[in-house]
Design an enzyme around this catalytic site. Structure first.
Site, short mmCIF file in Angstrom:
data_model
loop_
_atom_site.label_atom_id
_atom_site.label_comp_id
_atom_site.label_asym_id
_atom_site.label_seq_id
_atom_site.Cartn_x
_atom_site.Cartn_y
_atom_site.Cartn_z
CB CYS A 174 -11.91 3.21 64.03
SG CYS A 174 -11.91 1.43 63.73
CB CYS A 184 -12.90 1.20 66.84
SG CYS A 184 -11.35 0.97 65.94
#
Length: 180
Positions: free
Chosen positions: A73, A76
């Site tokens: 991600c 993230c």
């Protein structure tokens, strides 16, 4: 006839109130304080990078920033340096940062070898997304961050990358409210 109806309504209302009071005493309808102190996050336990179980009950009485993330991600990975810096700035207070990875332990371990993260990281693997959904991540999006106060009350649910200023504002307010 009207008096009988009124008496029946009053008796029914009193029976209902008595039933609610009784069942609340049994814990069938938890009050706000009971619900907060029984936050489902406190029941979690996942392995950290060293394969030691991390018991989330350790978060009780502390402000917790719980971040769901994954190695694949981009947002993230982008927010991790900010979370790391914030975790360091609060290290001498009752604030805990914890990352819950939606990856297998091997991928997380490899990622952490090349990425500096000072806060606790645990691996929830396939449990992470359903867990985040149960805590309010209705769109199953990562990153997903919860900020929980000292009583277990969820102060903020944030979908997507969260800004440091937002975390700091909520955490500082929680720490200030505890002092008052």
């Amino acid at each position: 006839m009207k008096n009988i109806t009124r008496v029946a309504v009053v008796i029914a209302a009193m029976a209902f109130i008595a039933g609610v009071i009784y069942t609340e005493g049994l814990g069938l309808f938890p009050t706000a304080n009971k619900a907060e102190s029984n936050n489902p996050v406190y029941a979690l336990s996942y392995p950290d990078k060293d394969k030691n179980a991390y018991d989330f009950s350790q978060l009780r009485g502390k402000v917790a920033v719980v971040n769901f993330w994954a190695t694949w991600c981009g947002p993230c990975r982008d927010e991790m340096p900010d979370l790391n810096q914030l975790s360091q700035s609060y290290k001498d207070s009752d604030v805990v940062f914890i990352g819950i990875a939606a990856d297998d332990a091997e991928q997380v371990g490899e990622f952490l070898e090349s990425t500096k993260v000072d806060y606790k990281i645990v691996t929830a693997e396939f449990d992470a997304i359903p867990l985040s959904q149960s805590l309010g991540n209705n769109n199953s999006v990562l990153p997903f961050t919860l900020i929980i106060d000292q009583t277990g009350k969820i102060l903020d649910r944030h979908v997507g990358r969260i800004k440091s200023d937002e975390i700091r504002s909520i955490v500082d307010a929680a720490l200030t409210s505890k002092q008052n």
